[in-house]
Design an enzyme around this catalytic site. Structure first.
Site, PDB file in Angstrom:
ATOM      1  CD  GLN A  96     -22.714  86.790   9.983  1.00  0.00           C
ATOM      2  OE1 GLN A  96     -22.533  86.248  11.074  1.00  0.00           O
ATOM      3  NE2 GLN A  96     -23.926  87.072   9.508  1.00  0.00           N
ATOM      4  CG  HIS A  98     -18.156  85.481  13.854  1.00  0.00           C
ATOM      5  ND1 HIS A  98     -19.295  86.229  14.012  1.00  0.00           N
ATOM      6  CD2 HIS A  98     -18.496  84.433  13.058  1.00  0.00           C
ATOM      7  CE1 HIS A  98     -20.291  85.648  13.357  1.00  0.00           C
ATOM      8  NE2 HIS A  98     -19.828  84.560  12.772  1.00  0.00           N
ATOM      9  CD  GLU A 133     -20.249  80.918  12.255  1.00  0.00           C
ATOM     10  OE1 GLU A 133     -20.631  81.566  13.241  1.00  0.00           O
ATOM     11  OE2 GLU A 133     -20.672  81.104  11.099  1.00  0.00           O
ATOM     12  CG  HIS A 270     -19.128  83.691   7.309  1.00  0.00           C
ATOM     13  ND1 HIS A 270     -18.310  84.254   8.270  1.00  0.00           N
ATOM     14  CD2 HIS A 270     -20.279  83.386   7.962  1.00  0.00           C
ATOM     15  CE1 HIS A 270     -18.929  84.276   9.432  1.00  0.00           C
ATOM     16  NE2 HIS A 270     -20.153  83.759   9.283  1.00  0.00           N
ATOM     17  NE  ARG A 289     -25.545  91.779  11.593  1.00  0.00           N
ATOM     18  CZ  ARG A 289     -25.609  91.938  12.906  1.00  0.00           C
ATOM     19  NH1 ARG A 289     -25.085  93.022  13.464  1.00  0.00           N
ATOM     20  NH2 ARG A 289     -26.196  91.043  13.665  1.00  0.00           N
TER      21      ARG A 289
END
Length: 411
Positions: A96, A98, A133, A270, A289
């Protein structure tokens, strides 16, 4: 300050033991437990315990944003800008990435205009926010993160000694940069199922041979890509026939030891493979994804957001602030994260304060002191510290203690 109870999330890749043991609950749990959310995300806000009653943290913030959030209320539209989690991966998560904040806003508006329901499994964008993140390992933590330097990837593909892979190795060798990675990744992720069904078994046979043979060029010493090749075989067993198994060959294979952290910016492809860690991110649930999942995969949208620049191993710098406080350097305005190590029998330690915070206990039981009052926070639980709260000190109650302090990013 008030006790904060996390929202438990169950996904198939979670563990029946890790979170239960951490929180002192019976093992095994009834379902795989994947994440504990400590935050005010609308999908699953944590609960603040006030005078024996539980209230959603989201409701608490909405009721009095100025008191609870202070200056943050104006900077982030009255919202807590980060989400803190404990993550427990027994099996690999999906491949996935972001989006950036600009991509998220455009994608969210586009799906709204198309009438895609927010809770639809076909939805890519559930909010307008990006999702940088940081994950910090509580135990050994395995991950794939970011595209490897193309020269090393060419070396890996050739080391597998598979004739069917040689054209792809030559393709990347001819253009060992982000454009070459984009071409190779796009080719693999878009392979027709019939072509994938022929190529993947050859690749897996090559992986088995690689692991069983000696490295003649290095006099039989340990081979360079043992971890990468083993991971490919493990992913193929969990997700047979998935193009993500090929894509994984292009990514950095990373092992974090306890206390080490990994930061991922927008666009970094990642997949977390296994382990337990504390994760903090911008308050978003946007995920694109690319495979290794039964969930919705949108390859064209993923290609729009991916960053194909090769990534050095993105293990973050940890700054020792003294007195057992360690700060993780992550370039995100929404959050900062500190780890606090409390020695058994030690004196109370003053916690750094920069505004509203969530203080999460991950070892032992920690007692927080404020204005003559105290709050005991057991392992797997947290405390909500509002912007209006004053100085907080922390002390391990029995044996050593460990805290993670989540706050808004610092300048």
């Amino acid at each position: 300050m008030h006790e904060l109870v996390g929202a438990l999330r169950s996904y198939a890749w979670g563990s029946r033991t890790a979170l239960a043991q951490l929180c002192g609950r019976p093992v095994p749990s009834a379902h795989p437990e994947a994440e504990l959310w400590f935050g005010a995300h609308p999908a699953d806000p944590a609960r603040v315990r006030i005078d024996g009653h539980d209230r959603s943290l989201l409701e608490v913030l909405e009721a009095d944003p100025e008191r609870e959030l202070g200056r943050v209320a104006g900077e982030f539209d009255g919202r807590l800008p980060f989400l803190l989690k404990i993550l427990a991966a027994e099996e690999p998560l999906s491949l996935q990435a972001h989006p950036s904040i600009e991509q998220a806003r455009v994608g969210y508006a586009r799906e709204n205009h198309a009438g895609v329901a927010l809770d639809s499994p076909m939805r890519n964008y559930r909010d307008e926010n990006h999702k940088p993140e940081l994950v910090v390992a509580l135990e050994r933590f395995e991950a794939l993160a970011g595209f490897r330097e193309p020269v090393r990837t060419v070396r890996l593909l050739r080391a597998l000694d598979i004739p069917e892979l040689m054209p792809y190795a030559d393709l990347l060798a001819a253009q060992p940069d982000s454009a070459g990675l984009r071409t190779l990744f796009t080719t693999w992720i878009a392979l027709p199922q019939s072509a994938l069904a022929k190529l993947l078994p050859k690749v897996l046979d090559g992986c088995v041979r690689y692991l069983s043979g000696r490295d003649a060029e290095n006099n039989g010493t340990r081979k360079e890509f043992i971890a990468e090749v083993r991971t490919s075989l493990e992913l193929a067993e969990a997700y047979p026939g998935d193009a993500g198994v090929l894509a994984a060959l292009l990514l950095n294979r990373i092992t974090l030891e306890p206390g080490e952290g990994l930061f991922l910016a927008a666009g970094n492809l990642h997949a977390y493979l296994s382990g337990v860690g504390v994760e903090i991110m911008a308050n978003s649930d946007n995920v694109l994804r690319g495979g290794l999942t039964p969930k919705h995969v949108d390859v064209p949208e993923l290609l729009r957001v991916l960053d194909f620049e090769p990534l050095d191993l993105p293990v973050v710098e940890v700054h020792d602030d003294g007195n057992g406080v360690y700060r993780y350097r992550a370039p995100a305005p929404e959050f900062t994260l500190r780890r606090v190590e409390l020695a058994a029998g030690g004196d109370p330690v003053k916690l750094p304060r920069t505004g509203p915070e969530i203080v999460l206990c991950t070892l032992g039981t920690v007692r927080l002191f404020q204005r003559g009052e105290h709050l005991d926070v057991p392992c797997g639980y947290a405390a909500w510290i509002s912007a209006a709260d004053g100085e907080i000190r922390a002390q391990a109650v029995h044996g050593a203690g460990q805290l993670f302090c989540a706050a808004v990013g610092e300048d």
